[in-house]
Write a protein that holds these residues in place. Structure first.
Motif: not given
Length: 274
Positions: A53-62, A77-90
């Motif tokens: 998240r762009p609001t994470f402490f390190t990003y705001t500190f820098l 940093i204002t946004e991260f253009p990516f998503i995290i996805q799950n591709t496996e059943m378990e």
């Protein structure tokens, strides 16, 4: 099993002691892993996915730091253009279990050190055996400092770099859950164990396997390696690379200092005996 004196213990006795060390340590990790189940929502949503998240402490500190020293706004940093996805059943189930185990290992680390000290203490002098508390407290603090360093600096820098790097506008970043968590685990554990370097150097010097001269001669190579690592895991700006490199160099210099003190004490004892 009652602990025998070192000179009375056979090879099988040592293996038995090591086996129980591993059993007790594993039980401690599993107990702490089960405890993290009750805070699993906070563990995943706030801690593990916090660096995404762009609001994470390190990003705001820098970003604030860049304003104060007057460098480019691009570090903010204002946004991260990516998503995290799950591709496996378990996939999510397995990741839930393994990340709880990782948290359990981190929380149980002081107990594991206590078990390790109990295993190696028979080989130490009586005066050295009294340093158990110092060893456990110092090693634990160094490990936790390394974990925090990996979490607040290495992981955010890595996420920022891979999220903003692109070979073409035609490519969209969609990271798998396994790859993201793998990076988190590697960064945290590697940083935590790297900060244990002064303790490792202490024992290696005691065993005459490392000398201060060897470490000083290796300083130039260590600096190059640290700079390469910081350049890999950080965005291409001097501020980020410096923030990552300086603590690692301080740890290395501290290791040299500890080695010099131990080596000097051993030389003094050798002269006294002779």
């Amino acid at each position: 099993m009652m602990k025998k004196e070192l000179n009375q213990m056979s090879f099988l006795d040592h293996l038995e002691e090591l086996r129980w060390l591993l059993v007790r340590s594993t039980i401690a990790i599993l107990v702490m892993a089960c405890a993290t189940y009750f805070i699993s929502d906070y563990l995943f949503d706030t801690i593990l996915f916090g660096p995404t998240r762009p609001t994470f402490f390190t990003y705001t500190f820098l970003c604030d730091l860049s304003h104060q020293i007057g460098i480019a706004e691009s570090i903010c940093i204002t946004e991260f253009p990516f998503i995290i996805q799950n591709t496996e059943m378990e996939g999510q189930v397995n990741m839930f279990v393994w990340m709880c185990i990782l948290a359990g290992f981190i929380l149980a680390f002081p107990y594991i050190l206590w078990q390790i000290w109990g295993f190696i203490s028979p080989a130490l002098y009586e005066k050295e055996k009294k340093n158990a508390v110092v060893f456990i407290v110092t090693s634990s603090l160094l490990f936790f400092m390394g974990v925090l360093f990996g979490y607040f600096f290495v992981i955010p820098m890595s996420v920022n770099f891979v999220a903003t790097f692109s070979v073409s506008e035609m490519v969209t970043n969609q990271f798998t859950l396994d790859s993201y968590m793998g990076m988190v685990k590697t960064s945290i554990l590697a940083s935590g164990l790297f900060f244990e370097l002064p303790i490792i150097i202490y024992f290696l010097t005691k065993l005459d396997l490392v000398t201060p001269k060897f470490l000083r001669d290796s300083r130039r190579y260590a600096i190059v390696i640290v700079l390469i690592i910081s350049a890999i895991v950080t965005p291409p700006d001097v501020v980020s690379q410096t923030i990552v490199a300086i603590p690692m160099l301080i740890v290395f210099e501290l290791s040299i200092l500890i080695s010099a003190i131990v080596y000097k004490n051993q030389q003094r004892k050798s002269k006294t005996i002779s």
